[in-house]
Design an enzyme around this catalytic site. Structure first.
Site, PDB file in Angstrom:
ATOM      1  N   LYS A 125       0.841  -1.203   0.000  1.00  0.00           N
ATOM      2  CA  LYS A 125       0.000   0.000   0.000  1.00  0.00           C
ATOM      3  C   LYS A 125       0.874   1.250   0.000  1.00  0.00           C
ATOM      4  O   LYS A 125       0.587   2.227  -0.709  1.00  0.00           O
ATOM      5  CB  LYS A 125      -0.905  -0.019   1.229  1.00  0.00           C
ATOM      6  CG  LYS A 125      -2.038   0.999   1.200  1.00  0.00           C
ATOM      7  CD  LYS A 125      -2.999   0.693   0.074  1.00  0.00           C
ATOM      8  CE  LYS A 125      -4.220   1.588   0.108  1.00  0.00           C
ATOM      9  NZ  LYS A 125      -5.283   1.069   0.972  1.00  0.00           N
ATOM     10  N   GLU A 135      -5.935   0.434   7.648  1.00  0.00           N
ATOM     11  CA  GLU A 135      -6.000  -0.618   6.627  1.00  0.00           C
ATOM     12  C   GLU A 135      -6.237  -1.976   7.281  1.00  0.00           C
ATOM     13  O   GLU A 135      -5.616  -2.311   8.298  1.00  0.00           O
ATOM     14  CB  GLU A 135      -4.680  -0.643   5.846  1.00  0.00           C
ATOM     15  CG  GLU A 135      -4.723  -1.461   4.577  1.00  0.00           C
ATOM     16  CD  GLU A 135      -5.399  -0.726   3.436  1.00  0.00           C
ATOM     17  OE1 GLU A 135      -5.733  -1.388   2.444  1.00  0.00           O
ATOM     18  OE2 GLU A 135      -5.604   0.499   3.534  1.00  0.00           O
ATOM     19  N   ASP A 136      -7.119  -2.753   6.673  1.00  0.00           N
ATOM     20  CA  ASP A 136      -7.299  -4.171   7.006  1.00  0.00           C
ATOM     21  C   ASP A 136      -7.531  -4.405   8.509  1.00  0.00           C
ATOM     22  O   ASP A 136      -6.891  -5.263   9.133  1.00  0.00           O
ATOM     23  CB  ASP A 136      -6.096  -4.982   6.514  1.00  0.00           C
ATOM     24  CG  ASP A 136      -6.041  -5.041   4.999  1.00  0.00           C
ATOM     25  OD1 ASP A 136      -7.020  -4.609   4.364  1.00  0.00           O
ATOM     26  OD2 ASP A 136      -5.033  -5.503   4.447  1.00  0.00           O
TER      27      ASP A 136
END
Length: 759
Positions: free
Chosen positions: A100, A142-143
């Site tokens: 990313k 993120e995630d």
């Protein structure tokens, strides 16, 4: 193409090798200031660094002036919801977070630190993130699994004075909203009149539906399902963000909800939407089936069930790919540059409008070249722009910065037009310059013949072509040698299935080839016996003859031998009155951006006439990469101060070029430092006609051009694409013996792009 077990294992190993070699990971840190002298060190650290520290201590806002904070994003995860892998933990998520960070850098020039935090408690995780505010200009979460992600983002947004953005939620939501906006335009429907059914109530699903509501869809028109059924008011353990959509009756089924629905939004799992349900939807329904890699319904099934359906998926092999990379690099770019305190709804909606409007605009020339063969006209097959559209950065970042300023979130006011121009220039200085060419190669379906088909580098490039494009490689080589080297290298491509092969020793077309060669060369001293000998042993001549006969669209040769030796046979078979070698152009990708060098191989000693032709050809090819040519004619003479051979040749070329109006910038003759330093050039020749840094350096002989190319590659760490043989209608390219498999793949992408009009 389905892979067997051995192929899957080989692909797995290639992926692991990519992450391990030549150094582990995908990121490194480099200084942005000189570090060559004691003075540099004294300014970078003690005692000079104290000056910056005291300024920031007195005014914290100055951190964005004296540190990298304004261009620094943290990509933060605890690894509880990673891609399709689930809860794999913080450390195992690191390759994804590095990836990313790489996308931030590549698409928008934003620096990132990936930070993996071993903390499952959402409030504790939020507390850790909040304490990082002094370091970063923005936070990308993120995630993180739902509903924890809602908690983490909510706390961070409340406590932090910098943008906090959970891309899994909002990046997906923005791209979905852009696709929906355009689909509704085509369907002639208004947001307030449509009925939406959502399948999947995780972070992405809830964010998408929330964004559609903010676009004007009433909450009572939205019905949402998850694995436990419909969301209704009596459901327990739902996050506040999910409770917003609990307006349905407990007994409602998916089939019932979809009757007459205008839009389906799936963020759930494969095959979850039966075709029979699609048949019950409204006419021209909008199907957003985003489960990856297998969507809730395959596009062909949905279209069979409802021929007027407008369909988007998360897959790159179908139109309308919903890809977060259309959004997150650029919304962060605008937020950072405006020094925004947050990414608010106004900025998100501005991003939606910018993405949607870009798809409705006439496609630019460079995008048309990059995606040759695709439908790029606004319509059901083109609802959102392509990820490598270079207009994304200036269009979205400017729109976001404008919204930040108008909504009061910005701490910094920008001159938006000047900002746009800066971003447009930045687009074409990035190494993404080759990305569009690769995309074009994936669509062109051309046949590319490699003259040295037995070379390991060629075989690896052919493997990559088969995996990454729709072009067909043709290898000139002995089948048994090719087969042995494929096996030795662990490559999975096979003749007949993946590539064609021409055996120089016994191909059935041998007679046709030597006769074609003889027909062209018969009045240049080539006898039938000589033609037979050449076409039995000379693989470059074989490849050129195949292109001449129309059996291949382009050829690549030169992995061994001397450039001009290969050029001789290429010219014999492929040069015409309209097509002949104009020069070799090398693109060298530097940290500062792309730089083209010519003529590196063709015209050993240039004349004014060949120089002028090389300039014109270079201008055409630079535009092939989406950049505007700024060509410097380089010499040991500087604006007439030396009566040297190269100076006279350059002045003669200028006279030829000046005889007609040109639609690009050029200037000369000058030293290379003047070409690259606009301030120096202006002192030497005030009012010269070259603006800014030249992006093409043209030299009077191959010695000088080759030296410049090699220095840029070795001393400056540049990556070469080329040489590109100009003037041959993209029918032939000649590489050099030092070419790598990646270099061959780059040339194959160029050869695979159907852009013969560039000459």
């Amino acid at each position: 193409m389905a892979l067997d077990a051995s192929q899957k294992e080989a692909e797995r190993q290639r992926a692991l090798d990519y992450h391990e070699f030549p150094k582990p990971g995908k990121l490194e840190i480099r200084p942005t200031k000189p570090m060559a002298t004691a003075r540099d060190l004294a300014r970078a650290y003690s005692p000079g660094v104290a000056e910056a520290c005291t300024e920031i201590a007195a005014d914290p806002a100055k951190a964005t002036r004296y540190t990298a904070k304004r261009n620094l994003v943290a990509v933060i995860s605890n690894g509880t919801a990673v891609l399709g892998l689930g809860n794999i933990g913080a450390q195992a998520s690191k390759p994804v977070m590095e990836g990313k960070a790489v996308l931030f850098k590549k698409f928008a020039g934003i620096d990132c630190f990936d930070i993996e935090v071993d903390e499952a408690d959402p409030e504790a995780l939020a507390d850790i993130v909040c304490k990082l505010e002094p370091t970063f200009g923005a936070i990308n979460l993120e995630d993180i699994k739902a509903p924890d992600c809602f908690t983490v983002e909510r706390i961070c947004r409340e406590r932090m004075g910098i943008p906090v953005f959970h891309d899994d939620q909002h990046g997906t939501a923005i791209v979905v909203a852009a696709a929906a906006q355009n689909a509704l335009k085509i369907a002639g429907k208004q947001p307030e009149d449509i009925k939406i059914v959502g399948l999947g109530a995780g972070a992405a699903g809830v964010a998408c539906l929330t964004m559609l509501h903010k676009m004007g869809v009433p909450l009572e028109n939205i019905t949402v399902f998850d694995r436990d059924g419909v969301l209704h008011p009596d459901r327990q353990n739902l996050a506040p963000e999910q409770m917003l959509f609990t307006r349905s009756e407990q007994s409602t089924t998916l089939e019932q909800a979809l009757k007459g629905a205008d839009m389906f939004l799936g963020v759930s799992g494969p095959g979850a939407l039966p075709a029979d349900y699609v048949r019950e939807m409204a006419d021209n329904p909008i199907i957003l089936a985003l489960a990856n890699p297998v969507p809730e319904i395959m596009p062909e099934e949905a279209r069979e069930a409802s021929p007027g359906a407008m369909i988007a998926t998360g897959r790159s092999d179908y139109p309308n790919q919903v890809n977060n990379v259309l959004c997150f690099p650029f919304i962060f770019r605008g937020a950072l540059d405006a020094e925004s305190k947050e990414i608010n709804d106004a900025m998100k909606l501005a991003c939606v409008d910018a993405i949607a409007s870009l798809a409705r605009q006439t496609t630019s020339a460079e995008v048309g070249v990059a995606y040759e063969g695709e439908t790029l006209t606004f319509g059901p097959e083109y609802l959102i722009p392509k990820p490598f559209d270079p207009r994304l950065l200036p269009t979205i970042a400017v729109a976001v910065a404008k919204a930040a300023m108008e909504s009061g979130a910005a701490r910094r006011n920008l001159d938006l037009e000047a900002y746009r121009q800066t971003l447009e220039a930045e687009v074409f200085r990035s190494s993404l310059i080759m990305r569009g060419v690769f995309a074009a190669a994936r669509r062109s379906k051309r046949k590319i013949v490699f003259a040295e088909g037995e070379d390991d580098r060629v075989l690896r490039a052919a493997q990559a072509m088969v995996e990454d494009s729709v072009d067909t490689p043709i290898l000139v080589g002995r089948p048994e040698v090719v087969a042995g080297r494929l096996e030795r290298a662990g490559l999975s491509i096979q003749p007949g299935r993946d590539f064609e092969i021409v055996n120089p020793e016994s191909d059935d077309r041998y007679r046709d080839y030597w006769q074609a060669y003889h027909e062209v060369m018969r009045r240049q001293g080539v006898t039938p016996d000589l033609a037979k000998a050449v076409l039995r042993t000379n693989t470059t001549a074989i490849a050129a003859t195949m292109v001449h006969r129309g059996e291949a669209d382009s050829m690549i040769c030169g992995t061994f031998g001397q450039y001009l030796w290969h050029l001789n046979y290429v010219t014999q078979m492929l040069a015409t009155n309209e097509l002949s070698p104009a020069g070799a152009l090398s693109l060298v990708i530097l940290d500062e951006g792309p730089l083209f060098v010519a003529d590196t191989h063709v015209n050993v000693e240039q004349t004014p006439e060949t120089l002028a032709r090389t300039v014109l050809a270079a201008a055409r090819h630079v535009r092939r990469f989406g950049a505007e040519p700024k060509i410097a004619l380089c010499s040991g003479s500087q604006f007439g101060n030396l009566d040297s051979r190269s100076g006279r040749a350059m002045r003669g070329a200028l006279a030829i070029l000046d005889s007609e109006a040109r639609d690009f910038e050029y200037e000369g003759e000058m030293h290379t430092d003047a070409a690259l330093d606009a301030n120096l050039r202006e002192r030497l020749l005030p009012g010269n006609r070259l603006s800014g840094r030249a992006n093409v350096l043209l030299f009077a002989n191959t010695d000088a051009a080759g030296a410049a190319r090699n220095l840029l590659k070795t001393a400056a760490g540049g990556l070469e694409v080329g040489p590109i043989l100009m003037g041959m209608g993209n029918r032939a390219h000649i590489v050099t013996p030092g070419v790598t498999p990646r270099g061959l793949l780059n040339i194959a992408a160029l050869a695979g792009s159907d852009v013969s009009s560039y000459g």
